[in-house]
Motif scaffolding. Structure first.
Motif, PDB file in Angstrom:
ATOM      1  N   THR A 158      -1.205  -6.597  16.781  1.00 51.47           N
ATOM      2  CA  THR A 158      -2.079  -6.356  15.787  1.00 51.47           C
ATOM      3  C   THR A 158      -1.381  -6.558  14.416  1.00 51.47           C
ATOM      4  O   THR A 158      -2.220  -7.032  13.487  1.00 51.47           O
ATOM      5  CB  THR A 158      -2.468  -4.755  15.940  1.00 51.47           C
ATOM      6  N   ARG A 159      -0.221  -6.366  14.224  1.00 51.50           N
ATOM      7  CA  ARG A 159       0.594  -6.753  12.873  1.00 51.50           C
ATOM      8  C   ARG A 159       0.661  -7.811  12.821  1.00 51.50           C
ATOM      9  O   ARG A 159       0.540  -8.280  11.530  1.00 51.50           O
ATOM     10  CB  ARG A 159       1.802  -5.791  12.904  1.00 51.50           C
ATOM     11  N   VAL A 160       1.416  -8.592  13.793  1.00 49.25           N
ATOM     12  CA  VAL A 160       1.807 -10.066  13.438  1.00 49.25           C
ATOM     13  C   VAL A 160       0.737 -10.972  13.531  1.00 49.25           C
ATOM     14  O   VAL A 160       0.426 -11.862  12.492  1.00 49.25           O
ATOM     15  CB  VAL A 160       3.035 -10.509  14.404  1.00 49.25           C
ATOM     16  N   ALA A 161       0.182 -11.090  14.607  1.00 53.27           N
ATOM     17  CA  ALA A 161      -1.138 -11.936  14.691  1.00 53.27           C
ATOM     18  C   ALA A 161      -2.409 -11.815  13.890  1.00 53.27           C
ATOM     19  O   ALA A 161      -3.024 -12.724  13.163  1.00 53.27           O
ATOM     20  CB  ALA A 161      -1.463 -11.941  16.192  1.00 53.27           C
ATOM     21  N   TRP A 162      -2.947 -10.623  14.062  1.00 51.50           N
ATOM     22  CA  TRP A 162      -4.398 -10.476  13.586  1.00 51.50           C
ATOM     23  C   TRP A 162      -4.048  -9.854  11.798  1.00 51.50           C
ATOM     24  O   TRP A 162      -4.698 -10.469  11.089  1.00 51.50           O
ATOM     25  CB  TRP A 162      -5.054  -9.246  14.038  1.00 51.50           C
ATOM     26  N   GLY A 163      -2.856  -9.041  11.689  1.00 52.35           N
ATOM     27  CA  GLY A 163      -2.825  -8.682  10.159  1.00 52.35           C
ATOM     28  C   GLY A 163      -1.743  -9.308   9.529  1.00 52.35           C
ATOM     29  O   GLY A 163      -1.533  -9.595   8.408  1.00 52.35           O
TER      30      GLY A 163
END
Length: 251
Positions: A158-163
């Motif tokens: 969630t943090r690295v790819a999407w955020g």
């Protein structure tokens, strides 16, 4: 036969030998000398052990000169090397450890796993952005199982790819969809490909754009990969009711 100065000389010729007899002169034999007296055998010379030649040192050649034995008094006694204390590490060795570098640490174990760090504010913002972008792209929550075994992995994605990557301003979302479909085709991830095909069609990517993407992918990723991608795309397009050249209606 007359003798004297005027006596006739005896005829020269063969003369008969004088008869041997008891009055014959005995044959002269050389006189034998005194018998030699036997001499006793010479005794072998015994060399005392102190005067024996010392053997060469180990490793010396057979023709090396023997080393002269030095008197014991000339060899200095061995002096032990001074003890060098081990470097002290503050907080890791007890006070009575001395020179022992293997003493049990008195303080906290320096090799223990560090305590989990708190999430900085920037990562918190990235997580919130990732939740929003993932919901916009895939239409689902960012964390499927917040308390399960993969909770940390879901948070990382969630943090690295999407955020992070998906939220960057360098490419528009349509281009990122096409790049993602190409990567999933090359890797053979057909389940993920079906999910992102549905998301791309619902986000405004047309079926013709998807078809052109797979045609271009076949050139660089191989015909078998493109063949599998076309099979999945044909099924997804039929399920979503899309026509070539027409985007799907808003869900």
């Amino acid at each position: 036969m007359p003798s004297g100065p005027f006596a006739a000389a005896a005829p020269v010729g063969l003369q008969a030998p004088e008869p041997a007899g008891p009055i014959a002169a005995p044959e002269q034999t050389p006189a034998a000398g005194p018998s030699p007296v036997p001499q006793p055998a010479a005794e072998p010379t015994v060399i005392p052990p102190s005067a024996a030649t010392p053997a060469p040192a180990q490793g010396a050649g057979p023709f090396a000169a023997p080393a002269s034995a030095a008197p014991a008094a000339s060899i200095p006694p061995s002096v032990p090397a001074p003890s060098v204390p081990a470097p002290a590490v503050a907080g890791h060795l007890p006070a009575d450890a001395g020179d022992n570098p293997y003493a049990t640490p008195a303080g906290p174990n320096p090799y223990a796993a560090p305590a989990p760090a708190t999430v900085p504010a920037a990562d918190t913002d990235a997580h919130a952005t990732g939740v929003r972008v993932r919901r916009e792209v895939l239409g689902e929550e960012s964390r499927k199982d917040p308390g399960g075994f993969g909770a940390e992995y879901d948070d990382f994605v969630t943090r690295v790819a999407w955020g992070g990557t998906w939220a960057r301003p360098g490419l528009d979302r349509r281009t990122r969809f096409l790049v993602t479909l190409t990567a999933l085709t090359a890797g053979g991830h057909l389940d993920e490909l079906a999910r992102y095909l549905r998301a791309a069609l619902r986000d405004g990517v047309t079926a013709d754009e998807i078809k052109e993407t797979f045609l271009h992918t076949a050139l660089y990723c191989g015909l078998p990969a493109a063949d599998a991608a076309f099979a999945v795309a044909g099924r997804i397009v039929a399920e979503e009711g899309s026509q070539p050249g027409k985007p799907l209606p808003e869900a």
